[in-house]
Design a protein around this motif. Structure first.
Motif, PDB file in Angstrom:
ATOM      1  N   PHE A 210       7.695   9.129   6.449  1.00 59.84           N
ATOM      2  CA  PHE A 210       7.583   9.109   4.985  1.00 59.84           C
ATOM      3  C   PHE A 210       6.130   9.263   4.555  1.00 59.84           C
ATOM      4  O   PHE A 210       5.807  10.077   3.679  1.00 59.84           O
ATOM      5  CB  PHE A 210       8.161   7.801   4.434  1.00 59.84           C
ATOM      6  N   THR A 211       5.243   8.518   5.170  1.00 61.23           N
ATOM      7  CA  THR A 211       3.830   8.614   4.799  1.00 61.23           C
ATOM      8  C   THR A 211       3.233   9.961   5.196  1.00 61.23           C
ATOM      9  O   THR A 211       2.309  10.452   4.539  1.00 61.23           O
ATOM     10  CB  THR A 211       3.030   7.476   5.451  1.00 61.23           C
ATOM     11  N   SER A 212       3.783  10.573   6.265  1.00 57.69           N
ATOM     12  CA  SER A 212       3.242  11.873   6.693  1.00 57.69           C
ATOM     13  C   SER A 212       3.583  12.994   5.711  1.00 57.69           C
ATOM     14  O   SER A 212       2.989  14.067   5.761  1.00 57.69           O
ATOM     15  CB  SER A 212       3.775  12.228   8.085  1.00 57.69           C
ATOM     16  N   LEU A 213       4.547  12.730   4.800  1.00 53.30           N
ATOM     17  CA  LEU A 213       4.861  13.731   3.786  1.00 53.30           C
ATOM     18  C   LEU A 213       3.654  14.020   2.896  1.00 53.30           C
ATOM     19  O   LEU A 213       3.546  15.100   2.312  1.00 53.30           O
ATOM     20  CB  LEU A 213       6.031  13.243   2.908  1.00 53.30           C
ATOM     21  N   ALA A 214       2.738  13.050   2.806  1.00 52.97           N
ATOM     22  CA  ALA A 214       1.570  13.216   1.945  1.00 52.97           C
ATOM     23  C   ALA A 214       0.361  13.760   2.696  1.00 52.97           C
ATOM     24  O   ALA A 214      -0.740  13.796   2.143  1.00 52.97           O
ATOM     25  CB  ALA A 214       1.213  11.871   1.309  1.00 52.97           C
ATOM     26  N   ALA A 243       2.701   6.155  -1.659  1.00 48.33           N
ATOM     27  CA  ALA A 243       1.618   5.179  -1.529  1.00 48.33           C
ATOM     28  C   ALA A 243       1.689   4.504  -0.168  1.00 48.33           C
ATOM     29  O   ALA A 243       2.671   4.657   0.575  1.00 48.33           O
ATOM     30  CB  ALA A 243       1.719   4.130  -2.636  1.00 48.33           C
ATOM     31  N   ASN A 244       0.660   3.767   0.146  1.00 47.99           N
ATOM     32  CA  ASN A 244       0.657   2.938   1.351  1.00 47.99           C
ATOM     33  C   ASN A 244       1.310   1.605   1.000  1.00 47.99           C
ATOM     34  O   ASN A 244       0.747   0.797   0.255  1.00 47.99           O
ATOM     35  CB  ASN A 244      -0.776   2.722   1.839  1.00 47.99           C
ATOM     36  N   TYR A 245       2.501   1.371   1.518  1.00 41.19           N
ATOM     37  CA  TYR A 245       3.256   0.181   1.149  1.00 41.19           C
ATOM     38  C   TYR A 245       3.025  -0.994   2.089  1.00 41.19           C
ATOM     39  O   TYR A 245       3.656  -2.043   1.921  1.00 41.19           O
ATOM     40  CB  TYR A 245       4.754   0.505   1.082  1.00 41.19           C
ATOM     41  N   SER A 246       2.145  -0.867   3.063  1.00 43.42           N
ATOM     42  CA  SER A 246       1.847  -1.988   3.957  1.00 43.42           C
ATOM     43  C   SER A 246       1.294  -3.164   3.151  1.00 43.42           C
ATOM     44  O   SER A 246       0.424  -2.978   2.287  1.00 43.42           O
ATOM     45  CB  SER A 246       0.820  -1.569   5.007  1.00 43.42           C
ATOM     46  N   SER A 247       1.818  -4.338   3.405  1.00 43.79           N
ATOM     47  CA  SER A 247       1.385  -5.591   2.770  1.00 43.79           C
ATOM     48  C   SER A 247       1.762  -5.692   1.293  1.00 43.79           C
ATOM     49  O   SER A 247       1.455  -6.699   0.648  1.00 43.79           O
ATOM     50  CB  SER A 247      -0.138  -5.809   2.916  1.00 43.79           C
ATOM     51  N   GLN A 248       2.419  -4.677   0.740  1.00 39.25           N
ATOM     52  CA  GLN A 248       2.818  -4.732  -0.660  1.00 39.25           C
ATOM     53  C   GLN A 248       4.006  -5.687  -0.831  1.00 39.25           C
ATOM     54  O   GLN A 248       4.910  -5.725   0.006  1.00 39.25           O
ATOM     55  CB  GLN A 248       3.216  -3.341  -1.156  1.00 39.25           C
ATOM     56  N   VAL A 249       4.008  -6.442  -1.913  1.00 41.63           N
ATOM     57  CA  VAL A 249       5.113  -7.380  -2.147  1.00 41.63           C
ATOM     58  C   VAL A 249       5.856  -7.100  -3.450  1.00 41.63           C
ATOM     59  O   VAL A 249       7.041  -7.435  -3.575  1.00 41.63           O
ATOM     60  CB  VAL A 249       4.612  -8.847  -2.136  1.00 41.63           C
ATOM     61  N   PHE A 250       5.198  -6.487  -4.425  1.00 38.58           N
ATOM     62  CA  PHE A 250       5.882  -6.208  -5.691  1.00 38.58           C
ATOM     63  C   PHE A 250       6.960  -5.122  -5.551  1.00 38.58           C
ATOM     64  O   PHE A 250       8.029  -5.258  -6.156  1.00 38.58           O
ATOM     65  CB  PHE A 250       4.868  -5.838  -6.771  1.00 38.58           C
TER      66      PHE A 250
END
Length: 703
Positions: A210-214, A243-250
């Motif tokens: 998913f992140t490699s799509l960017a 976006a980079n969703y690592s550590s994201q909580v919202f």
């Protein structure tokens, strides 16, 4: 009563899971059950030590024990199944009651959707606190090694660690990188959907594919917020922010909030025999694109806006920020308002590379721990064994784990004198950080590059370490010395505690003397469930030797009526023992003779007295007046007091009791009637204080 009987009682009322709360009065256990319909009173009454069972309205159920009710209550609460699955005592020192009481002071408990929101937030984070705590220790260890120059600055951009140290560094990253998946699981479970479906939906956004799509796409600021960097990639002609969703909580929180209603809708429109397959499928089919295109980016944006707002306040005045945060946290934690702040801390670390909230928060935590240390010192000085144990555990959890809840709910919210002293410690710690930041030219105050729990072990994770250590040390010792200096109990509470402690110590000491005296006089056997066996032993022996009738005099002025007219089946049925009842005309209960107070309930509604002749009396002022929790009662005596005929025991406010709707009729019961012969109440009618009320005859073989 043996522990096995305590377990039998719990089982008979439907098990620990059916117990919502448990309290006790002078003679009976008072259960608030989740479902009382299946409880069989006959089964309960067949348990050894149980004198009666009384079903009541509103899922309430009473179990009559007698004078040993405190011991039975303690045995029940000590059962393993009652630790987590059962209800705790619904008193002021019950943690759940304290939490509910504190939350009721704010919007929580008054505005339903706000209460649900914070329960949703807390239940999304609470199960993973252990993993976060463990990861924080790895982070602290890495920070300590960097401080000692064993390794380079482990968190700085472009730094390459040796594979051995890089592996240790991965130990904490495993928690924080995949934190969105953990939050997604818990949050989805909270809203009633399949938690693994929520996990799978969030996992799409964290796949390497998913992140490699960017790849090759320049990130841009989402809606002009620099902290919200996304790469816009067309998917089927529709722009998708990645976006980079690592550590994201919202993002996972918002995803779960949307998934819950969708799951309920799918269950309504899909046949029950097809739900296992098609509810998860359609939920994933709808939510995966929705989360990738809309919900995920919105979550990133919302978190960035909140983080940026706090950063702006801190940038404007680190001095003010350092003082406000530790003064706000003592009020935020009881209300559950600190959970969103934890999420912002995590986001700060991801977007800014550091967090500026945890440093000032440490001043609050150590002020809290210092107050606990003060309570520990006083409990040792006052020979308060129970509080010493509570404070020791709470202080260990705080200093080693950075966890404030055991101190807060176990001690501080129970004794209101602590909070003002603790707030002074918070202010001193925050002021130290604020002044230090100004003198050292720190633009962001005390910071940390990782999410850690503020304990002794995590001090090296904060920069500048020296300023942080001085601030939390001053916060700790300020609170501790203020609590020691002023005491955590009011003078009245202290006097009451010392009286109860001295009576307990005297009773314990008497246990070594009384058995010999009783054995010499050939008295009855004192059962462990009696109200005051140690105190009563010698008077009972005296009574048996005298072998004479004993007159029990009236403790009240009023009208004498038979026990059968008392509107309570326990007293009316003679379950507690024979006696008489008085409809009082006055407002004071007096001692009906010379003796010792075996049990003086702090609520004032009941007294146990061992008269010098050996008669054990229960005087119960009104029916169900224990529910008033002492309101309208002015207690004049305490456990272990020596009283004479006419000594005032309690003064009560008739208007308060009558307004609450409780009968004032007062049973006077002979608890140990089996040790004597006939127990004869006087004739019905008017009676004055000190007039003959009950005659207790000796057994025939004693005459």
């Amino acid at each position: 009563m043996a522990t096995s009987s305590a377990a039998d009682i719990v089982q008979a009322v439907g098990g620990a899971g059916n117990i919502e709360s448990l309290t006790h009065c002078a003679t009976r256990l008072r259960f608030q059950l989740r479902d009382a319909s299946g409880v069989d009173p006959a089964t309960v009454e067949a348990i050894p030590g149980v004198m009666g069972a009384v079903p009541q309205a509103g899922e309430r159920f009473q179990v009559v024990i007698g004078g040993g009710v405190q011991n039975v209550y303690n045995d029940i609460m000590a059962l393993p199944e009652m630790k987590d699955g059962g209800g705790a005592a619904a008193a002021d020192d019950d943690i759940d009651a304290i939490k509910a009481r504190e939350r009721a002071k704010g919007v929580r408990g008054k505005v339903a959707w706000i209460d649900s929101l914070f329960e949703f937030l807390s239940d999304s984070f609470r199960p993973i606190l252990g993993a976060l705590l463990g990861a924080s220790f790895f982070i602290t260890f890495m920070a300590l090694m960097a401080t000692l120059d064993v390794i380079p600055d482990w968190n700085a951009p472009g730094v390459t660690l040796d594979p051995s140290w890089a592996f240790i560094n991965l130990m904490w990253q495993s928690v924080f990188v995949f934190l969105p998946l953990m939050v997604a699981y818990n949050a989805t479970k909270k809203v009633g959907a399949d938690p693994w479906v929520g996990f799978a939906i969030m996992a799409v956004l964290m796949l390497p594919g998913f992140t490699s799509l960017a790849q090759g796409v320049e990130p841009t600021a989402l809606f002009g917020i620099e902290a919200a960097q996304v790469a816009i990639v067309p998917i089927f002609g529709i722009p998708m922010p990645i976006a980079n969703y690592s550590s994201q909580v919202f993002p996972p929180l918002l995803m779960a909030a949307a998934l819950g209603p969708l799951y309920k809708l799918l269950r309504k429109i899909i046949a029950a025999n097809l739900q296992l397959i098609f509810v998860p499928f359609f939920a994933m089919l709808i939510m995966m694109p929705l989360t990738a295109f809309v919900i995920g980016p919105i979550g990133v944006y919302v978190g960035a806006v909140l983080a940026q707002a706090l950063a702006a306040i801190n940038s404007f005045s680190p001095f003010i920020f350092a003082i406000v945060i530790p003064l706000a946290y003592p009020f935020m934690v009881p209300l559950g308002l600190h959970w969103p702040i934890n999420a912002i801390m995590l986001l700060n670390i991801q977007t800014l590379g550091y967090d500026f909230i945890q440093g000032p928060m440490g001043a609050w935590n150590f002020a809290c721990f210092g107050a606990t240390a003060g309570v520990l010192v006083l409990s040792m000085r006052h020979r308060d064994t129970q509080m010493r144990q509570t404070a020791t555990g709470a202080l260990a959890a705080g200093l080693l784990g950075g966890i404030s809840e055991p101190s807060l709910y176990g001690i501080h919210l129970r004794f209101k004198r602590i909070y003002p002293r603790m707030l002074v410690g918070c202010f001193v710690g925050g002021l130290t950080i604020g002044i230090g930041s100004l003198l050292m030219g720190l633009e962001n105050g005390v910071t940390t590059q990782a999410f850690v729990f503020t304990s002794l072990l995590t001090i090296p994770a904060f920069q500048p370490t020296g300023l942080y250590a001085i601030a939390i040390g001053l916060a700790f010792f300020t609170s501790m010395f203020l609590v020691i200096w002023s005491n955590f109990r009011t003078p009245e509470q202290q006097a009451e505690f010392e009286a109860a402690r001295d009576a307990a110590e005297a009773a314990a000491a008497a246990e070594h003397v009384a058995p010999a005296a009783v054995e010499a006089a050939e008295p009855r056997t004192i059962d462990a469930s009696d109200a005051a066996p140690a105190v009563a032993a010698v008077p009972v022996a005296t009574a048996l030797l005298e072998r004479a009738s004993i007159e029990v005099l009236s403790p009240l002025a009023g009208t004498v009526v038979p026990l059968s007219e008392v509107p309570d089946p326990v007293f009316a049925g003679g379950v507690m023992g024979p006696g008489a009842a008085i409809e009082p005309t006055g407002d004071t209960v007096f001692s009906p003779g010379a003796g010792v107070i075996a049990a003086a309930q702090p609520t004032g509604h009941a007294f146990g007295i061992v008269l010098d002749g050996g008669v054990e009396l229960l005087i119960h002022v009104g029916i169900d007046t224990v529910n008033l929790k002492g309101e309208g009662f002015d207690v004049k005596v305490k456990n272990g007091d020596r009283v004479e005929l006419g000594t005032p025991l309690v003064t009560f406010d008739r208007a308060v009791i009558e307004k609450a709707g409780y009968p004032l009729i007062t049973p006077v019961i002979v608890l140990n009637a089996d040790d004597f012969g006939e127990v004869t109440p006087v004739l019905e009618g008017q009676v004055a204080v000190g007039a003959s009320l009950i005659t207790v005859h000796p057994r025939a073989e004693m005459k």
